[in-house]
Design an enzyme around this catalytic site. Structure first.
Site, mmCIF file in Angstrom:
data_model
loop_
_atom_site.group_PDB
_atom_site.id
_atom_site.type_symbol
_atom_site.label_atom_id
_atom_site.label_comp_id
_atom_site.label_asym_id
_atom_site.label_seq_id
_atom_site.Cartn_x
_atom_site.Cartn_y
_atom_site.Cartn_z
ATOM 1 N N ARG A 16 0.809 -1.226 0.000
ATOM 2 C CA ARG A 16 0.000 0.000 0.000
ATOM 3 C C ARG A 16 0.844 1.278 0.000
ATOM 4 O O ARG A 16 0.319 2.372 -0.146
ATOM 5 C CB ARG A 16 -0.952 -0.012 1.206
ATOM 6 C CG ARG A 16 -2.142 -0.914 0.985
ATOM 7 C CD ARG A 16 -2.915 -1.126 2.263
ATOM 8 N NE ARG A 16 -2.251 -2.073 3.151
ATOM 9 C CZ ARG A 16 -2.634 -2.333 4.392
ATOM 10 N NH1 ARG A 16 -3.660 -1.694 4.914
ATOM 11 N NH2 ARG A 16 -1.989 -3.214 5.130
ATOM 12 N N GLN A 73 13.891 -14.405 4.900
ATOM 13 C CA GLN A 73 12.680 -15.161 4.613
ATOM 14 C C GLN A 73 12.424 -14.975 3.116
ATOM 15 O O GLN A 73 11.955 -13.921 2.692
ATOM 16 C CB GLN A 73 11.494 -14.620 5.429
ATOM 17 C CG GLN A 73 10.232 -15.454 5.246
ATOM 18 C CD GLN A 73 8.969 -14.728 5.676
ATOM 19 O OE1 GLN A 73 8.920 -13.497 5.741
ATOM 20 N NE2 GLN A 73 7.932 -15.490 5.948
ATOM 21 N N ASN A 169 -4.890 -7.316 18.781
ATOM 22 C CA ASN A 169 -3.505 -7.776 18.863
ATOM 23 C C ASN A 169 -2.606 -6.729 18.207
ATOM 24 O O ASN A 169 -2.779 -6.401 17.036
ATOM 25 C CB ASN A 169 -3.402 -9.116 18.119
ATOM 26 C CG ASN A 169 -1.968 -9.546 17.902
ATOM 27 O OD1 ASN A 169 -1.084 -9.218 18.691
ATOM 28 N ND2 ASN A 169 -1.743 -10.307 16.835
ATOM 29 N N ARG A 332 28.323 25.014 3.953
ATOM 30 C CA ARG A 332 28.373 23.678 3.347
ATOM 31 C C ARG A 332 29.322 22.773 4.128
ATOM 32 O O ARG A 332 30.066 23.245 4.988
ATOM 33 C CB ARG A 332 28.769 23.815 1.877
ATOM 34 C CG ARG A 332 27.640 24.447 1.036
ATOM 35 C CD ARG A 332 28.137 24.886 -0.314
ATOM 36 N NE ARG A 332 28.818 23.816 -1.023
ATOM 37 C CZ ARG A 332 29.662 24.013 -2.039
ATOM 38 N NH1 ARG A 332 29.935 25.244 -2.458
ATOM 39 N NH2 ARG A 332 30.235 22.990 -2.621
ATOM 40 N N SER A 404 36.709 45.276 0.330
ATOM 41 C CA SER A 404 35.501 44.810 -0.365
ATOM 42 C C SER A 404 35.769 44.437 -1.814
ATOM 43 O O SER A 404 36.648 45.004 -2.462
ATOM 44 C CB SER A 404 34.438 45.910 -0.328
ATOM 45 O OG SER A 404 34.064 46.119 1.005
ATOM 46 N N ARG A 439 44.615 46.289 -8.824
ATOM 47 C CA ARG A 439 43.438 46.693 -9.587
ATOM 48 C C ARG A 439 43.876 47.782 -10.557
ATOM 49 O O ARG A 439 44.933 48.410 -10.371
ATOM 50 C CB ARG A 439 42.346 47.227 -8.662
ATOM 51 C CG ARG A 439 42.767 48.471 -7.911
ATOM 52 C CD ARG A 439 41.769 48.865 -6.836
ATOM 53 N NE ARG A 439 42.140 50.143 -6.265
ATOM 54 C CZ ARG A 439 41.970 50.450 -4.974
ATOM 55 N NH1 ARG A 439 41.453 49.569 -4.144
ATOM 56 N NH2 ARG A 439 42.311 51.627 -4.541
HETATM 57 C C1 UD1 Z 1 -0.633 -8.923 12.038
HETATM 58 C C2 UD1 Z 1 -1.319 -9.893 12.981
HETATM 59 C C3 UD1 Z 1 -2.587 -9.226 13.529
HETATM 60 C C4 UD1 Z 1 -2.221 -7.937 14.219
HETATM 61 C C5 UD1 Z 1 -1.439 -7.034 13.291
HETATM 62 C C6 UD1 Z 1 -0.906 -5.863 14.063
HETATM 63 C C7 UD1 Z 1 -0.849 -12.110 12.069
HETATM 64 C C8 UD1 Z 1 -1.377 -13.256 11.320
HETATM 65 N N1 UD1 Z 1 -1.675 -11.079 12.257
HETATM 66 O O1 UD1 Z 1 -1.511 -8.700 10.950
HETATM 67 O O2 UD1 Z 1 -3.214 -10.093 14.457
HETATM 68 O O3 UD1 Z 1 -3.402 -7.298 14.651
HETATM 69 O O4 UD1 Z 1 -0.296 -7.725 12.731
HETATM 70 O O5 UD1 Z 1 -0.327 -4.926 13.198
HETATM 71 O O6 UD1 Z 1 0.290 -12.142 12.493
HETATM 72 N N2 UD1 Z 1 5.885 -10.239 7.700
HETATM 73 C C9 UD1 Z 1 7.008 -10.951 7.343
HETATM 74 N N3 UD1 Z 1 6.849 -12.084 6.592
HETATM 75 C C10 UD1 Z 1 5.645 -12.545 6.200
HETATM 76 C C11 UD1 Z 1 4.499 -11.800 6.576
HETATM 77 C C12 UD1 Z 1 4.653 -10.654 7.335
HETATM 78 O O7 UD1 Z 1 8.125 -10.585 7.686
HETATM 79 O O8 UD1 Z 1 5.594 -13.581 5.537
HETATM 80 C C13 UD1 Z 1 6.057 -9.031 8.510
HETATM 81 C C14 UD1 Z 1 5.612 -7.778 7.801
HETATM 82 O O9 UD1 Z 1 6.690 -7.184 7.102
HETATM 83 C C15 UD1 Z 1 5.129 -6.901 8.938
HETATM 84 C C16 UD1 Z 1 4.681 -7.906 9.984
HETATM 85 O O10 UD1 Z 1 5.246 -9.125 9.657
HETATM 86 O O11 UD1 Z 1 6.181 -6.114 9.481
HETATM 87 C C17 UD1 Z 1 3.161 -8.012 10.069
HETATM 88 O O12 UD1 Z 1 2.685 -8.512 8.825
HETATM 89 P P1 UD1 Z 1 1.338 -7.997 8.195
HETATM 90 O O13 UD1 Z 1 1.110 -8.727 6.936
HETATM 91 O O14 UD1 Z 1 1.344 -6.510 8.153
HETATM 92 O O15 UD1 Z 1 0.296 -8.526 9.277
HETATM 93 P P2 UD1 Z 1 -1.117 -7.931 9.568
HETATM 94 O O16 UD1 Z 1 -2.071 -8.409 8.550
HETATM 95 O O17 UD1 Z 1 -1.037 -6.501 9.816
#
Ligand code: UD1
Ligand code: CA
Length: 460
Positions: A16, A73, A169, A332, A404, A439
């Protein structure tokens, strides 16, 4: 807290944001998002920090530097899958604090409280929760008849009753490693997104009757996650307000906090006054009793006690104590002003040192120049430091006076106490104590008065 590691999940793309750059590298208040999280974790006393990277992995690693441990990952299969990548790097740590890379407003005190509650209650899992007026998008905390945590349901998997729950959460948790790692292996991707959800670990722990606790974040603002540019701006504004408030509480006057932009990395002494439209960035350090702005940008600068800087841009420069800079000065990188130097309007200085008590009051360019103490540089003085290929140094010794509109063609030295006549173009060294004039001599020709030229026209 040697037995605790922090794992920061930062492998996601952040769709997004509509950006070429990984989301966690977008910046507010002088740090990228994940740096704010890492700083909070560090301030909470946790030394070992593991960052899970994926999207733009190399870019993230390069931006954050070698201070942290990185695990890759490769495919983003969910938060549970991401955390499992960190198992080896976490070693034998007993407690694992998990955070996301996109929550820059988190306070160290909140993390410290989460860790303390986790220990005091001897929990297997402790979740940082928040109660929000609008819980849309977050996982909801499910509690049983006794009010104990029973699990977490993601919004997209929630039924209407669960969706109405306002306790959410935050995505920040403490886990006992002994339970966490085996549970992660048991996760199944049987949900709407087909991902391995870290949140399902909570359900597994509850099912085995392990102690699962929730700690509420005092200030729900702290857990704001940045998912798009609007939230980036909102988080930036909140952080700015917080930084400015902290400075005001420590004795700094900020005339208009809404239009004063100070990075989290900046240090400012008490009794300094900051006028509107001022940007203080990077590793800038301001000593006490200064007056900055209006309309001033200082990046990676040091400003000594009691100095005044007005309508100025200064980059990687040192301004000594008791100096007066501006209005409309441009310092600078590599500029050093010793004590009580005056740099006035429309002056540009680069890679130069100006000695104590010297004055560069107007319309001047000094580059690669060393100026001694008590020197006066006249209006319009230019150091010609560049011959089209190379930069050359200029030295102006103690007590010299540059008239000057002089040009000093480098390399060149003006000796101590020497005087350069106004309008000179100096190409050779000026010995100490002497006066240089370089000058064209003035010639007064007769017969150019208005009357005689009219006469000439009549004749012609
Ligand atoms: C997650 C939580 C949700 C919580 C929310 C808070 C889960 C399933 N859900 O949802 O309960 O309310 O965060 O903000 O955990 N990321 C990885 N690898 C992945 C997927 C995600 O590193 O495969 C990282 C993302 O970069 C991010 C974080 O994990 O920093 C959270 O992932 P995101 O997809 O934003 O989870 P939410 O749907 O927000
Ligand atoms: Ca998120």
């Amino acid at each position: 807290m040697a037995d605790t590691v922090a794992v920061i999940l930062a492998a996601g793309q952040g769709k997004r944001m509509h950006s070429r750059r990984p989301k966690v590298l977008h910046r507010i208040a002088g740090r990228c998002l994940v740096e704010h999280v890492l700083a909070a974790v560090g301030e909470a006393g946790i030394k070992k920090q593991i960052v899970v990277i994926g999207h733009g992995a190399e870019e993230v690693r390069e931006a954050l530097g070698p201070e942290y441990t990185y695990v890759l990952q490769e495919q983003q299969l969910g938060t549970g899958h991401a955390l499992a990548r960190a198992r080896e790097a976490a070693g034998t740590a007993a407690t694992v604090l998990v955070l996301c890379g996109d929550t820059p407003l988190l306070r160290p005190a909140t993390l410290a409280r989460l860790l303390k509650e986790h220990r005091d209650r001897q929990a297997a899992v402790t979740i940082l929760t928040a109660v929000l007026d609008d819980p849309t998008g977050y996982g909801r905390i499910i509690r049983d008849g006794q009010g104990m945590v029973a699990g977490i349901v993601e919004e997209r998997d929630a039924n209407p009753v669960e969706k109405a729950i306002r306790e959410i959460n935050t995505g920040i948790y403490c886990f006992e490693a002994a339970y966490l790692w085996p549970f992660l292996e048991q996760l199944q991707p049987n949900n709407d997104q087909g991902e391995y959800y870290l949140t399902d670990v909570v359900g597994l722990a509850c099912r085995e009757n392990l102690p699962v606790q929730a700690v509420a974040a005092g200030d729900p603002e702290e857990i704001l996650g940045v998912n798009d540019r609007a939230q980036l701006a909102k988080a930036g504004a909140i952080l700015r307000r917080r930084i400015n408030m902290g400075l005001m509480q420590a004795g700094v006057t900020i005339i208009d906090p809404e239009t004063t932009y100070i990075d989290a990395t900046v240090r400012i002494g008490p009794d300094t006054i900051i006028y509107p439209g001022t940007f203080l960035e990077g590793n800038t350090i301001i000593e006490e009793g200064c007056s900055l702005g209006p309309g001033t940008t200082l990046r990676d600068c040091q400003v000594g006690k009691g100095s005044q800087v007005i309508h100025t841009v200064a980059l990687e420069s040192e301004i000594g104590p008791g100096c007066q800079v501006g209005p409309f000065a441009y310092l600078r990188p590599g500029t050093v002003l010793d004590a009580r130097v005056k740099v006035g309007d429309f002056v540009e200085i680069k890679a130069s040192r100006i000695g104590a008590g010297s004055k560069v009051p107007h319309l001047t360019y000094l580059g690669d120049t060393t100026v001694g103490t008590g020197v006066n540089i006249g209006a319009g003085t230019i150091t010609c430091n560049y011959d089209g290929e190379k930069k050359w140094p200029t030295v102006i010794e103690d007590g010299a006076f540059i008239g000057s509109n002089s040009n000093l063609v480098a390399p060149v030295r003006v000796g101590a106490g020497a005087l350069v006549g106004a309008g000179s173009t100096i190409t050779e060294d000026v010995p100490a104590g002497s006066m240089a004039l370089a000058r064209g001599r003035q010639v007064n020709l007769s017969g150019r008065s208005k009357k005689s030229s009219e006469k000439r026209q009549e004749k012609g």
